[in-house]
Design a protein around this motif. Sequence first.
Motif, PDB file in Angstrom:
ATOM      1  N   ALA A  26       0.834  -1.206   0.000  1.00  0.00           N
ATOM      2  CA  ALA A  26       0.000   0.000   0.000  1.00  0.00           C
ATOM      3  C   ALA A  26       0.865   1.252   0.000  1.00  0.00           C
ATOM      4  CB  ALA A  26      -0.920  -0.013   1.222  1.00  0.00           C
ATOM      5  N   GLU A  27       1.935   1.239   0.793  1.00  0.00           N
ATOM      6  CA  GLU A  27       2.827   2.406   0.851  1.00  0.00           C
ATOM      7  C   GLU A  27       3.416   2.706  -0.516  1.00  0.00           C
ATOM      8  OE1 GLU A  27       7.024   3.323   3.009  1.00  0.00           O
ATOM      9  OE2 GLU A  27       5.372   2.801   4.347  1.00  0.00           O
ATOM     10  N   PHE A  30       0.512   4.054  -2.835  1.00  0.00           N
ATOM     11  CA  PHE A  30       0.150   5.423  -2.456  1.00  0.00           C
ATOM     12  C   PHE A  30       1.256   6.402  -2.843  1.00  0.00           C
ATOM     13  CE2 PHE A  30      -2.693   3.492   0.990  1.00  0.00           C
ATOM     14  CZ  PHE A  30      -3.858   3.779   0.305  1.00  0.00           C
ATOM     15  N   TYR A  35      -3.083   9.273  -3.000  1.00  0.00           N
ATOM     16  CA  TYR A  35      -4.265   8.612  -2.431  1.00  0.00           C
ATOM     17  C   TYR A  35      -5.415   8.534  -3.426  1.00  0.00           C
ATOM     18  CZ  TYR A  35      -8.268   7.591   0.526  1.00  0.00           C
ATOM     19  OH  TYR A  35      -9.402   7.022   1.056  1.00  0.00           O
ATOM     20  N   LYS A  61     -10.248   2.047   2.053  1.00  0.00           N
ATOM     21  CA  LYS A  61      -8.980   2.608   1.582  1.00  0.00           C
ATOM     22  C   LYS A  61      -8.438   3.647   2.561  1.00  0.00           C
ATOM     23  CE  LYS A  61      -8.525   5.384  -2.117  1.00  0.00           C
ATOM     24  NZ  LYS A  61      -8.356   5.846  -3.514  1.00  0.00           N
ATOM     25  N   TYR A  65      -4.847   3.614   4.397  1.00  0.00           N
ATOM     26  CA  TYR A  65      -3.958   4.767   4.274  1.00  0.00           C
ATOM     27  C   TYR A  65      -3.547   5.276   5.659  1.00  0.00           C
ATOM     28  CZ  TYR A  65      -2.331   9.304   2.451  1.00  0.00           C
ATOM     29  OH  TYR A  65      -1.578  10.405   2.103  1.00  0.00           O
ATOM     30  N   THR A  66      -4.511   5.306   6.570  1.00  0.00           N
ATOM     31  CA  THR A  66      -4.237   5.740   7.935  1.00  0.00           C
ATOM     32  C   THR A  66      -3.155   4.881   8.575  1.00  0.00           C
ATOM     33  OG1 THR A  66      -6.507   6.535   8.227  1.00  0.00           O
ATOM     34  CG2 THR A  66      -5.244   6.115  10.230  1.00  0.00           C
ATOM     35  N   ILE A 124       4.691  10.308  -0.379  1.00  0.00           N
ATOM     36  CA  ILE A 124       3.321  10.430   0.124  1.00  0.00           C
ATOM     37  C   ILE A 124       3.087  11.824   0.687  1.00  0.00           C
ATOM     38  CG2 ILE A 124       1.781   9.680   1.988  1.00  0.00           C
ATOM     39  CD1 ILE A 124       2.785   6.813   1.480  1.00  0.00           C
ATOM     40  N   GLU A 128       0.417  14.606  -0.683  1.00  0.00           N
ATOM     41  CA  GLU A 128      -0.533  15.290   0.191  1.00  0.00           C
ATOM     42  C   GLU A 128      -0.448  16.804   0.001  1.00  0.00           C
ATOM     43  OE1 GLU A 128      -2.943  14.670   2.141  1.00  0.00           O
ATOM     44  OE2 GLU A 128      -2.894  12.498   2.302  1.00  0.00           O
ATOM     45  N   THR A 135      -6.703  14.499   2.178  1.00  0.00           N
ATOM     46  CA  THR A 135      -6.833  13.166   2.771  1.00  0.00           C
ATOM     47  C   THR A 135      -6.228  13.140   4.163  1.00  0.00           C
ATOM     48  OG1 THR A 135      -6.660  12.221   0.556  1.00  0.00           O
ATOM     49  CG2 THR A 135      -6.442  10.713   2.404  1.00  0.00           C
TER      50      THR A 135
END
Length: 223
Positions: A26-27, A30, A35, A61, A65-66, A124, A128, A135
């Motif tokens: 996932a990392e 992302f 995201y 999702k 992500y959290t 990431i 952001e 997000t």
Amino acid sequence: MTTTGGKRSAKIYDAARTRGIILDAAEEIFAESGYSAARIDAIAKASGYNKSLIYQYYGDKLGLYTEVVKRADQIGEQITGSFISELLKDEQLLQDPEAFKRFMESMTRQTVFFLLEHRSYLRILLWEAAEDWKTWNQITYRPDDATQMHEVALVAQRNGILRQDLDPALFPLLIMNVITTTLQSSSRFEPLLGRLDSRQLREQTTRQIAQFIIHGVMEPSLL
């Protein structure tokens, strides 16, 4: 009893390992797509686990992500948190300009090390920023490093170390942005700067970043 306990331990270990593999995948996704464009299908494929298991572990999702953000922040906290905690526990350190300089140099070095070792997390953060932190502001986990750094700034300014015309609330923001932007932009200026893969160049760049920050935030008469 021993056999049952052994089976239970194996299950717990397998679940932890599975979660780690999913978070790694996932990392990367992302970091690659941001995201908004990241898809659970792609994360499932990259991790080798099906979507239903991902939803079972993380809900959706945003929940996934959290956990990616939380894990990265906790790793960073292990590296840099001790410096901040030491300052806040012993306010005398924030009365000594030389101790404050050493703190800034150490924190910069450790932050650079962490971000270069975890480049996907750096990407990431920059995704952001590009998406106006929409997000980030939705997730329930809140890293407290900015709060701690704000406390450091308030005490340092009260003791005459931090320049009086600097808003302490901007202290953590300025530091993080100088470091992340410099590291992210290094590839653009590679013909001029060189590659940060070189240990010597990495050390030199880290010292320059630290000096830039120190001269920007400290009371000029103390430099």
